[in-house]
Design an enzyme around this catalytic site. Structure first.
Site, mmCIF file in Angstrom:
data_model
loop_
_atom_site.group_PDB
_atom_site.id
_atom_site.type_symbol
_atom_site.label_atom_id
_atom_site.label_comp_id
_atom_site.label_asym_id
_atom_site.label_seq_id
_atom_site.Cartn_x
_atom_site.Cartn_y
_atom_site.Cartn_z
ATOM 1 N N ASP A 155 -95.967 -37.752 29.276
ATOM 2 C CA ASP A 155 -97.572 -36.193 29.324
ATOM 3 C C ASP A 155 -97.975 -36.979 30.495
ATOM 4 O O ASP A 155 -98.533 -37.967 30.375
ATOM 5 C CB ASP A 155 -97.611 -36.647 27.982
ATOM 6 C CG ASP A 155 -99.334 -35.689 27.971
ATOM 7 O OD1 ASP A 155 -99.013 -34.213 28.125
ATOM 8 O OD2 ASP A 155 -99.831 -36.276 27.617
ATOM 9 N N GLU B 74 -94.260 -35.007 32.887
ATOM 10 C CA GLU B 74 -94.789 -33.882 32.858
ATOM 11 C C GLU B 74 -95.921 -33.778 34.300
ATOM 12 O O GLU B 74 -97.153 -34.497 33.800
ATOM 13 C CB GLU B 74 -95.305 -33.204 31.391
ATOM 14 C CG GLU B 74 -95.958 -32.083 30.998
ATOM 15 C CD GLU B 74 -97.539 -32.207 31.413
ATOM 16 O OE1 GLU B 74 -98.164 -30.943 31.732
ATOM 17 O OE2 GLU B 74 -98.601 -33.206 31.455
HETATM 18 C C1 GLC Z 1 -100.027 -32.809 28.818
HETATM 19 C C2 GLC Z 1 -99.898 -31.562 28.155
HETATM 20 C C3 GLC Z 1 -101.621 -30.290 27.777
HETATM 21 C C4 GLC Z 1 -102.220 -31.621 27.261
HETATM 22 C C5 GLC Z 1 -102.182 -32.489 28.462
HETATM 23 C C6 GLC Z 1 -103.394 -34.000 28.072
HETATM 24 O O1 GLC Z 1 -101.061 -31.438 30.436
HETATM 25 O O2 GLC Z 1 -99.413 -30.651 28.178
HETATM 26 O O3 GLC Z 1 -101.118 -29.611 26.361
HETATM 27 O O4 GLC Z 1 -103.869 -31.759 26.441
HETATM 28 O O5 GLC Z 1 -101.214 -33.070 28.587
HETATM 29 O O6 GLC Z 1 -102.517 -34.531 27.094
#
Ligand code: GLC
Length: 646
Positions: A281, A323
């Protein structure tokens, strides 16, 4: 050759029933094969002069982590290495869901396995299920523990049972690793608050504003509306802590090697639970440097590679998803470059593709989509995409300004048009979305809303507009049909398969009301599911379309990701035309009409490509051969064709 391929070659053919000694021997081979890279990555982040001992600790740690991995998983690792790039198969079709909103608990999820089977889903991304603060927690992306299941979802043993039944059924499990930050209730944060300097050094903490102010000069804001600024003052410890996301999410300080070692332990423990894909993430944010925007820094890439190559030694069957919702030329860098090509993340979200699809919906044109696809830098062979229409987050309008300008459009005005089109600022637009994080100073904003609502279903239902309902259903099929035929793993956002609309209930929940992303995180509508057999409802039509596309995809080996996608210029600005395969007999031609009017394609062009013969063509989606009139193939509004050769 990436490291996985080297390990495959070194491993050779695996013995039928390898014993513990053989498994250890293969572990040692992998460690030896990765050693030089590990060492150079580690010392590039943590200079050898000060951290030689820590590197040796890492080496020991790898073996102790390997010892903790179960025999079952070790065998699966070897099989996956032998198979090679197993995640590129056309057989994978994913779904992303919130366990609590979909099935209540992990046990409940097990009971839903027949639902996935019927739809054809065999890859699940479960949104965070670990312990989190009781109040606001960013949908679980503020973690109190990386390895313990939150009691609201069940027990650790429920997860163990679930992963073993997934393994039995061949379902791939993806879980998040919130690698950039912990919650402010995490054990390390608690110790830091109490004044423990060892744990204060796990985060970026400062006694006064001097360094935070320097950072702020170049750090952008992720949540400008709800969490402006990137530092939060914690009175108990009388220090400022870096909080790039929400104030309760503390950024981990990876310049401290202890943080890396501890997080590696957490990562492997997660993998050892039977997770197949780990979603890293917010990994673009992993390394911070004054004077930069602290995103996508070279050190962040090296750090991710270091995690990857350690995991490669301990658990080579587990892969990493990046991500990184960043510009396309930045996204592909998460696949690794140079000596690290194919050694960083195996999968990344195809975020630009997704955003361009939505741009095509609003403009009814594919100009920007085609241009962006052509400009997409190539990815390394062992890597693949996650293709998706919607997810739990907003749709960012991160297109390349130069591409918009090249079409003769003004980038600023064009973005405003998209916000207006999707967020109910234009009477004639069928979309019912909401703005996320609007910044009045810059006019920037992002879009949220469910697929069905953004595509006009909600408004058409309210207005009893039968034609609007038909259009919305076609558009859902259009977008998903493109995604299912594109190279990579397609991911269905739970609820989209039955056309779920926006959920406005979050507005009454003080922990969620300031975050409009919750509009698209609805409780699954099992009532509607129970009536899917009934013909003639919009939900059953959407469901059947998606179910059919999934089963078609799985029968077409040409859809495996093997660098066989060709974009065609159909000479019509409303159409997207691409081919999977290199013209062989089993190739597939995808034709998508984004316009609200019928469009035509020249049959002689399709004949030359081999998809029309004697005035006939065969569309897998709408079975049977169809005729061509006056040398033209007519595409009704929002039509999608999957043409095979006849
Ligand atoms: C990523 C997740 C998102 C979250 C962010 C912070 O972008 O997809 O939902 O708010 O990380 O953890």
């Amino acid at each position: 050759m990436n490291q996985a391929a080297i390990h495959r070659a070194l491993q050779g053919h695996i013995q039928k029933d390898p014993g513990a000694a053989e498994l250890k021997r293969l572990f040692e081979k992998r460690l030896a094969a990765n050693f030089t890279l590990l060492q150079s990555l580690f010392f590039s982040l943590y200079p050898e002069s000060a951290h030689r001992e820590t590197f040796f600790r890492l080496q020991d740690q790898l073996y102790s982590l390997f010892k903790k991995r179960s025999r079952d998983l070790k065998l699966q690792d070897l099989r996956r290495l032998e198979e090679g790039n197993w995640y590129q198969s056309e057989k994978w079709v994913g779904m992303q869901l919130y366990v609590d909103r979909f099935s209540g608990t992990l046990k409940g999820l097990e009971e839903k396995l027949p639902y996935f089977e019927k739809l054809g889903i065999n890859f699940l991304h479960l949104m965070p299920i670990n312990k989190r603060p009781k109040g606001p927690n960013d949908g679980g992306y503020a973690v109190n523990s990386y390895t313990e299941v939150d009691p609201a979802f069940g027990q650790d043993r429920d997860l163990a049972r679930l992963t073993s039944s997934f393994r039995e059924k061949g379902i791939c499990l993806m879980l998040d690793f919130v690698v950039n930050h912990t919650s402010d209730e995490f054990a390390w944060a608690k110790r830091a608050r109490k004044g423990d300097s060892e744990f204060q050094a796990y985060y970026y903490t400062y006694p006064d504003r001097s360094i935070p102010d320097l950072f702020e000069e170049s750090l952008p804001e992720v949540f400008p509306e709800t969490s402006p600024g990137n530092f939060t003052y914690i009175p108990e410890m009388q220090r400022w802590v870096m909080t790039v996301f929400n104030t309760y999410q503390w950024d981990l300080n990876y310049t401290n090697p202890r943080v890396f070692l501890s997080m590696l332990e957490n990562l492997v423990e997660l993998a050892n639970k039977g997770v197949d894909v780990v979603r890293f993430d917010a990994l673009a944010f992993l390394w911070k440097k004054i004077g930069t925007d602290s995103q996508n820094l070279p050190e962040a890439h090296r750090l991710v590679s270091l995690f990857r190559l350690c995991l490669q030694v301990v658990a080579p069957g587990v892969i990493i998803l990046a991500e990184a919702i960043v510009a396309p030329h930045e996204i592909v860098r998460y696949f690794g470059e140079g000596a690290l090509e194919g050694n960083e993340c195996e999968i990344a979200y195809n975020a630009t593709f997704m955003a361009c699809l939505w741009n095509s919906v609003a403009t009814k044109k594919t100009l920007l989509l085609n241009r962006s696809l052509r400009a997409m830098p190539p990815k390394p062979d062992p890597c693949t995409w996650i293709n998706y229409v919607r997810c739990h987050d907003d749709i960012g309008l991160g297109f390349d300004d130069a591409h918009i300008a090249a079409l003769g459009w003004d980038p600023g005005l064009h973005r405003r048009f998209l916000l207006d089109y999707f967020c109910q600022r234009l009477d004639w637009s069928p979309a019912k979305g909401a703005v996320f994080m609007y910044n009045p100073l810059t006019g920037d904003g992002r879009i949220t809303g469910s697929t069905a609502s953004l595509l006009g279903l909600e408004k058409a239902l309210e207005e009893h507009n039968a034609a609007g309902i038909t259009d919305a259903i076609s558009k859902i099929g259009l977008l998903y049909g493109i995604v299912f035929a594109s190279p990579g793993i397609p991911l269905v956002y739970a609820g989209d398969e039955i056309g779920m609309l926006n959920d406005y209930s979050y507005r009454g929940d003080p922990d969620k009301s300031d975050d409009s992303r919750w509009i698209n995180r609805p409780v699954h509508d099992w009532e509607t599911v129970s009536h899917l057999e009934k013909e003639g409802t919009h939900a059953s039509e959407i469901y059947r379309n998606i179910q059919k596309l999934i089963s078609l995809r799985k029968e077409l080996p040409i859809l495996a990701d093997q660098d066989n996608t060709r974009l065609h210029d159909a000479g019509n600005e409303h159409l997207l035309v691409f081919e999977r395969g290199s013209g062989e007999a089993d190739s597939l031609l995808v034709v998508a009409n984004f316009d609200s009017s019928a469009q035509v394609l020249n049959a002689s062009w399709l004949t030359a490509l081999g998809y029309v013969k004697n005035g006939e063509y065969r569309n897998l989606i709408d079975e049977g051969s169809k005729g061509i009139r006056s040398g033209l193939l007519e595409l009704p509004p929002y039509e999608l064709l999957w043409l095979v050769k006849i």
